[in-house]
Design a protein around this motif. Sequence first.
Motif, short mmCIF file in Angstrom:
data_model
loop_
_atom_site.label_atom_id
_atom_site.label_comp_id
_atom_site.label_asym_id
_atom_site.label_seq_id
_atom_site.Cartn_x
_atom_site.Cartn_y
_atom_site.Cartn_z
N LYS A 23 0.59 -1.68 -4.37
CA LYS A 23 0.79 -2.82 -3.47
C LYS A 23 -0.50 -3.64 -3.39
O LYS A 23 -1.51 -3.17 -2.89
N PHE A 25 -1.27 -6.26 -1.53
CA PHE A 25 -1.74 -6.61 -0.20
C PHE A 25 -2.35 -5.42 0.52
O PHE A 25 -3.24 -5.59 1.34
N HIS A 77 1.84 -11.31 3.67
CA HIS A 77 2.54 -10.19 3.05
C HIS A 77 3.99 -10.12 3.51
O HIS A 77 4.89 -9.88 2.70
#
Length: 96
Positions: A23, A25, A77
């Motif tokens: 991920k 973010f 996000h």
Amino acid sequence: MNFKNKKNYLSLKLGQFRFYFRKRFRIISTANDILIGLFFVTGSILNLFPDTSSMGPYLYLAGSLLLLSRPILRIIHDGSIEHRQERHLTLENKGK
């Protein structure tokens, strides 16, 4: 260093090693948190010595700005922007 960005992961190549992060973010948020900690700890240490105490407030300000970026990163996000074009039917277009 070689960064390769994909939609769902970030790949970092360091020499013979390649690190994969799922991920983007989460990595950005974690790096932001580490920088916040470094700025505040370094600012605190610099305030202990009279010769460097004038630099401490600048590091506190940088850390505070990074703290401000945390909710902005969460919004980026969790959110998305879409452009939708609505079609309006008029009586003239309805018969065609």
